[in-house]
Design a protein around this motif. Structure first.
Motif, short mmCIF file in Angstrom:
data_model
loop_
_atom_site.label_atom_id
_atom_site.label_comp_id
_atom_site.label_asym_id
_atom_site.label_seq_id
_atom_site.Cartn_x
_atom_site.Cartn_y
_atom_site.Cartn_z
N TYR A 56 0.68 -1.23 0.36
CA TYR A 56 0.00 -0.57 -0.11
C TYR A 56 0.45 1.68 0.20
O TYR A 56 0.83 2.18 -0.67
N LYS A 107 -4.21 2.07 -5.33
CA LYS A 107 -4.13 2.01 -3.97
C LYS A 107 -4.98 2.21 -2.84
O LYS A 107 -5.31 1.30 -2.07
N LYS A 123 -6.26 0.09 0.44
CA LYS A 123 -6.70 -0.03 0.96
C LYS A 123 -7.92 -0.21 1.47
O LYS A 123 -8.26 -0.47 2.42
N VAL A 177 -3.19 3.41 7.88
CA VAL A 177 -3.41 3.27 6.62
C VAL A 177 -4.94 3.52 6.98
O VAL A 177 -5.87 3.92 5.74
#
Length: 456
Positions: free
Chosen positions: A356, A365, A369, A420
């Motif tokens: 990521y 991406k 996620k 994240v």
């Protein structure tokens, strides 16, 4: 040329001196200073630039009380030349600079060198204040901010003005070759970089180029590559003299942890050291230096740990080794197996999170996620909270009645997860409670308050 001893500290003056063969055709030089860079490092750099042999006596605290009465003024550093002692760091440096032809070719150059050196040394008092504040995290943070925002820019601006007066800032401070001024500036700017990082150079490209020129000098480059890994402090030799008299039985570091200047895969090990109260050398490698050092690292990777005559690679192996050393790996086989299982759960997330971070395609991406936040992270955290609740109903630690490797590794991994998803623990109240307990652990809170600010 003197070649640095590979160990961090020399515990015997006789042993250390036996490592160096002094040329009979030159004066006999002996430099006495503590096992740190401090105010002794400029003299060492002068020897390196001149490629002169000398005996580098590094004094550790247990030796100092017996040696102190033999030193002029009871202080270090002291330079001994053919048996004659010269005290005071600046007097030592001036002598060596003159002796090695590094003090300018005329009166004007000598005067310019003196000015430049005095500008660089304005840093000394501020660093000593930071040293005194080492037990006061808030004051140290304030001083660090002042160093970054006011002290360092003022010093580096003034140094740049003098550098620009000679060949437009594209060479040395005086003349056409390295001098005492360049070496003093390097030693002091290195201390700035150690405290606030390479960003200190962002507005001073000419000074950065000069810094690199000094570092690439043949003798100095050899010294920088081979010098013993020691703390930056003491900033003032009299401070250390006072400390070692107060704490004559201080135990010197037996461990060196080598990693980049970031938390990353070394932070669990650092916190294990802090919780255990065990001294270690936290060697942080600038990214630009890594290619040249890679061949020396076991498996060609970082981090690695130097301990007990070995170089131990792989972060998980390092963490287990230290946890065993410091009795933070459970009291029986079941607890040890539980700790292993918990840390390996976290490792399952390492690959996807790394993917990521490095994914450049924004649409991919977003997909990564979503999968992490909706599936992978909740799955692991749910299993970990379930395990936590098996011990003291989830109101204590993962295993037993005290903090262990599992708790510390979890705490460090949350650093990754919040990048994240900042709300990653919202649905896991027991894990959130654990994270708060770890965060407020006295030794961990102290480390978090004082550790270097880094990008990762």
């Amino acid at each position: 040329m003197f070649s640095a001893h590979p160990f961090v500290y020399c515990t015997s003056l006789q042993f250390y001196s036996s490592l160096i063969v002094t040329s009979l055709e030159m004066p006999s030089y002996k430099l006495y200073y503590f096992a740190a860079r401090g105010v002794g490092e400029t003299s060492r750099l002068l020897f390196a630039a001149a490629e002169k042999e000398y005996e580098d006596f590094r004094i550790v605290p247990p030796q100092w009380p017996a040696l102190k009465p033999k030193m002029p003024f009871g202080q270090l550093p002291v330079l001994e030349v053919d048996g004659e002692q010269i005290p005071q760091s600046r007097a030592v440096e001036n002598y060596l600079a003159r002796e090695f032809g590094l003090y300018g070719s005329n009166k004007q150059e000598k005067a310019t060198i003196d000015v430049v050196c005095e500008v660089a040394r304005e840093l000394k008092m501020h660093l000593s204040l930071m040293f005194h504040a080492k037990e006061d995290p808030k004051e140290r943070q304030r001083l660090a901010a002042e160093l970054k925002d006011k002290i360092a820019p003022t010093i580096m601006t003034n140094l740049t003005k003098y550098l620009n007066k000679n060949t437009g800032g594209h060479g040395w401070f005086v003349g056409n070759s390295i001098s005492y001024a360049d070496i003093v500036v390097y030693a002091h700017v290195e201390k700035i970089i150690d405290n606030i990082g390479e960003d200190a150079f962002k507005d001073y490209p000419a000074l950065k180029a000069n810094f690199k020129r000094v570092a690439s000098n043949k003798g100095i480059a050899n010294w920088l590559e081979n010098r013993p890994v020691t703390p930056l402090v003491p900033c003032l030799n009299e401070i250390v003299a006072e400390l070692v008299v107060q704490y004559p039985n201080i135990i010197m570091a037996e461990y060196t942890l080598v990693y980049f200047n970031g938390r990353g895969r070394a932070e669990t090990a650092r916190i294990l050291f802090e919780v255990a109260g065990v001294k270690y050398v936290d060697k942080r490698i600038p990214r630009e230096n890594w290619p040249a050092m890679k061949a020396e690292a076991p498996l060609g990777k970082l981090p690695y740990l130097e301990a007990k005559g070995m170089k131990l690679p792989q972060s998980s192996a390092i963490n287990r080794f230290l946890a065993n050393e410091f009795r933070m790996f459970g009291k029986d086989k079941i607890e040890k197996a539980t700790i292993d299982a918990l840390t390996e759960c976290l490792r399952d997330l390492e690959g996807p999170i790394t993917k990521y971070f490095y994914e450049k395609d924004e649409s991919k991406k977003v997909e990564i996620k979503k999968e992490l936040c909706d599936e992978k992270i909740p799955l692991i955290l749910k299993a970990m909270e379930k395990q936590l609740c098996k011990n003291n109903e989830g109101n204590g630690w993962f295993v037993g009645e005290s903090i262990s490797l599992a708790d510390i590794d979890f705490f460090c991994f949350i650093d990754w997860l919040v990048f994240v998803n900042p709300d990653v623990l919202t649905d896991f109240p027991k894990l959130k409670g654990l994270n708060d307990r770890i965060k407020t652990h006295e030794k961990i809170a102290k480390w978090v308050a004082k550790r270097p600010e880094t990008e990762f």
